[in-house]
Write a protein that holds these residues in place. Structure first.
Motif, PDB file in Angstrom:
ATOM      1  N   GLU A   5     -38.479  35.130  14.863  1.00 11.44           N
ATOM      2  CA  GLU A   5     -38.873  36.621  15.267  1.00 11.44           C
ATOM      3  C   GLU A   5     -38.067  36.837  13.155  1.00 11.44           C
ATOM      4  OE1 GLU A   5     -37.710  39.958  17.685  1.00 11.44           O
ATOM      5  OE2 GLU A   5     -39.464  39.837  18.003  1.00 11.44           O
ATOM      6  N   ALA A   6     -36.519  35.849  13.836  1.00 12.81           N
ATOM      7  CA  ALA A   6     -35.655  35.686  12.175  1.00 12.81           C
ATOM      8  C   ALA A   6     -36.607  34.933  10.917  1.00 12.81           C
ATOM      9  CB  ALA A   6     -34.490  35.223  12.628  1.00 12.81           C
ATOM     10  N   LEU A   7     -37.309  33.769  11.405  1.00  8.51           N
ATOM     11  CA  LEU A   7     -38.078  33.416  10.404  1.00  8.51           C
ATOM     12  C   LEU A   7     -39.234  33.844  10.046  1.00  8.51           C
ATOM     13  CD1 LEU A   7     -38.661  30.405   9.451  1.00  8.51           C
ATOM     14  CD2 LEU A   7     -39.769  30.170  11.193  1.00  8.51           C
ATOM     15  N   LEU A   8     -39.460  34.711  10.682  1.00  9.05           N
ATOM     16  CA  LEU A   8     -41.368  35.385  10.096  1.00  9.05           C
ATOM     17  C   LEU A   8     -40.795  36.580   9.317  1.00  9.05           C
ATOM     18  CD1 LEU A   8     -42.320  33.393  12.705  1.00  9.05           C
ATOM     19  CD2 LEU A   8     -43.192  35.927  13.276  1.00  9.05           C
ATOM     20  N   SER A   9     -39.351  36.759   9.657  1.00  8.48           N
ATOM     21  CA  SER A   9     -38.693  37.603   9.033  1.00  8.48           C
ATOM     22  C   SER A   9     -38.618  37.280   7.298  1.00  8.48           C
ATOM     23  CB  SER A   9     -37.626  38.539   9.340  1.00  8.48           C
ATOM     24  OG  SER A   9     -37.124  39.798   7.915  1.00  8.48           O
ATOM     25  N   TYR A  10     -37.559  35.517   7.415  1.00  6.94           N
ATOM     26  CA  TYR A  10     -37.729  35.640   5.858  1.00  6.94           C
ATOM     27  C   TYR A  10     -38.473  34.888   5.193  1.00  6.94           C
ATOM     28  CZ  TYR A  10     -36.259  31.501   3.621  1.00  6.94           C
ATOM     29  OH  TYR A  10     -35.576  30.033   2.179  1.00  6.94           O
ATOM     30  N   LEU A  11     -39.572  34.578   5.995  1.00  9.43           N
ATOM     31  CA  LEU A  11     -40.645  33.866   5.181  1.00  9.43           C
ATOM     32  C   LEU A  11     -42.024  35.027   4.373  1.00  9.43           C
ATOM     33  CD1 LEU A  11     -42.340  31.150   7.740  1.00  9.43           C
ATOM     34  CD2 LEU A  11     -41.513  31.000   5.397  1.00  9.43           C
ATOM     35  N   PHE A  12     -41.661  36.648   5.070  1.00  6.86           N
ATOM     36  CA  PHE A  12     -42.793  37.359   4.842  1.00  6.86           C
ATOM     37  C   PHE A  12     -41.692  37.878   4.017  1.00  6.86           C
ATOM     38  CE2 PHE A  12     -45.174  37.735   8.590  1.00  6.86           C
ATOM     39  CZ  PHE A  12     -46.393  37.401   7.787  1.00  6.86           C
ATOM     40  N   GLU A  13     -40.464  38.508   3.504  1.00 11.46           N
ATOM     41  CA  GLU A  13     -39.696  39.278   3.382  1.00 11.46           C
ATOM     42  C   GLU A  13     -38.806  38.184   2.014  1.00 11.46           C
ATOM     43  OE1 GLU A  13     -36.921  41.449   5.057  1.00 11.46           O
ATOM     44  OE2 GLU A  13     -38.075  42.185   6.465  1.00 11.46           O
ATOM     45  N   ASP A  14     -38.542  36.973   2.221  1.00  5.95           N
ATOM     46  CA  ASP A  14     -38.072  36.597   0.553  1.00  5.95           C
ATOM     47  C   ASP A  14     -37.975  35.062   0.492  1.00  5.95           C
ATOM     48  OD1 ASP A  14     -35.449  37.752   1.899  1.00  5.95           O
ATOM     49  OD2 ASP A  14     -34.478  36.165   3.174  1.00  5.95           O
ATOM     50  N   LYS A  15     -39.866  34.552   1.097  1.00  6.37           N
ATOM     51  CA  LYS A  15     -40.526  33.360   0.820  1.00  6.37           C
ATOM     52  C   LYS A  15     -42.254  34.336   0.184  1.00  6.37           C
ATOM     53  CE  LYS A  15     -39.177  30.054   0.141  1.00  6.37           C
ATOM     54  NZ  LYS A  15     -38.267  29.733  -1.162  1.00  6.37           N
ATOM     55  N   GLY A  16     -41.814  35.732   0.180  1.00  2.47           N
ATOM     56  CA  GLY A  16     -43.599  36.337   0.028  1.00  2.47           C
ATOM     57  C   GLY A  16     -44.161  35.581   0.919  1.00  2.47           C
ATOM     58  N   ALA A  17     -44.452  35.304   1.962  1.00  2.00           N
ATOM     59  CA  ALA A  17     -45.169  35.080   2.746  1.00  2.00           C
ATOM     60  C   ALA A  17     -46.490  35.778   3.200  1.00  2.00           C
ATOM     61  CB  ALA A  17     -45.244  34.300   4.012  1.00  2.00           C
ATOM     62  N   ARG A  18     -47.402  35.475   2.701  1.00  2.00           N
ATOM     63  CA  ARG A  18     -49.146  36.679   2.821  1.00  2.00           C
ATOM     64  C   ARG A  18     -49.686  36.835   4.507  1.00  2.00           C
ATOM     65  NH1 ARG A  18     -54.177  36.666   3.255  1.00  2.00           N
ATOM     66  NH2 ARG A  18     -54.114  33.451   2.567  1.00  2.00           N
ATOM     67  N   ARG A  19     -49.362  34.752   4.987  1.00  2.59           N
ATOM     68  CA  ARG A  19     -49.797  34.591   6.080  1.00  2.59           C
ATOM     69  C   ARG A  19     -49.459  33.659   6.446  1.00  2.59           C
ATOM     70  NH1 ARG A  19     -54.252  31.628   8.523  1.00  2.59           N
ATOM     71  NH2 ARG A  19     -56.003  32.053   9.674  1.00  2.59           N
ATOM     72  N   LEU A  20     -48.841  33.638   8.097  1.00  5.69           N
ATOM     73  CA  LEU A  20     -48.858  32.680   8.884  1.00  5.69           C
ATOM     74  C   LEU A  20     -49.325  32.391  10.022  1.00  5.69           C
ATOM     75  CD1 LEU A  20     -45.181  34.001   9.521  1.00  5.69           C
ATOM     76  CD2 LEU A  20     -45.673  33.085   7.549  1.00  5.69           C
ATOM     77  N   TYR A  21     -49.035  30.897  10.400  1.00  8.03           N
ATOM     78  CA  TYR A  21     -50.285  30.438  11.462  1.00  8.03           C
ATOM     79  C   TYR A  21     -49.587  29.223  11.829  1.00  8.03           C
ATOM     80  CZ  TYR A  21     -52.305  26.510   8.981  1.00  8.03           C
ATOM     81  OH  TYR A  21     -51.727  24.844   8.472  1.00  8.03           O
ATOM     82  N   ALA A  22     -50.241  29.328  13.522  1.00  6.28           N
ATOM     83  CA  ALA A  22     -48.700  28.585  14.476  1.00  6.28           C
ATOM     84  C   ALA A  22     -50.623  27.619  15.177  1.00  6.28           C
ATOM     85  CB  ALA A  22     -48.348  29.279  15.145  1.00  6.28           C
TER      86      ALA A  22
END
Length: 180
Positions: free
Chosen positions: A104-121
């Motif tokens: 959850e912390a990683l998702l927050s970091y990627l969306f909020e700080d890195k400007g991610a639009r989409r994540l997948y696994a």
């Protein structure tokens, strides 16, 4: 990522002292996709830690209280704004919510700080724990790739192909889930 803290964990770059803890979870990979990372000695772990220190897509997950490394997260950027994510944890720490808390912390970091639009696994069809984690993170199961990739072979030397699910989460879905 420099360092992130959650209630119980620290997510940070790898350090030399992480070798012994890394050996614990990479000496016996629990899913085939980590077979290429398998190590069997402290020296191999030290070498892998050096590589992880230089590769900022890997993040060490440590217990806040003891600084003990219990696993790792990774995120690989695909231009312009998509990230592939994954995790690998020491089995001794399963069932305590650490994977979810750190992811959850990683998702927050990627969306909020890195400007991610989409994540997948990608998750193998027999890896129930990671499938459950993806679902608890709010990720959608987008599809099943039959005989998608091979990480190992059968006894006769032929490739064993993995059936692999793809889970994904858009930033707008994540924001909707976190605004409630």
């Amino acid at each position: 990522m420099n360092q992130l803290e959650t209630n119980r964990l620290i997510l940070r770059p790898f350090r030399d002292e992480d070798a012994a803890g890394m050996l614990e979870y990479l000496s016996h990979p629990r899913v085939n996709c980590f077979l290429d990372d398998r190590i069997s000695t402290l020296e191999e772990a030290a070498d892998k830690v050096q590589k992880r220190k230089e590769d900022h897509s890997y993040v060490a997950v440590c217990l806040k209280e003891s600084q003990q490394i219990i696993g790792e997260l990774f995120h690989l950027k695909e231009e312009p704004d998509t990230y592939s994510i994954g995790w690998n944890f020491n089995a001794a720490y399963e069932g305590k919510g650490y994977a979810r808390e750190s992811a959850e912390a990683l998702l927050s970091y990627l969306f909020e700080d890195k400007g991610a639009r989409r994540l997948y696994a990608y998750v193998e069809d027999d890896n129930d724990r990671s499938q459950t984690l993806c679902e608890r993170l709010g990720m959608r199961k987008e599809g099943l790739f039959l005989e998608f990739i091979s990480f190992t072979t059968y006894e006769d030397g032929t490739p064993k192909y993995e059936n692999t699910y793809q889970y994904a989460l858009l930033k707008k879905e994540w924001e909707q889930n976190h605004s409630q």
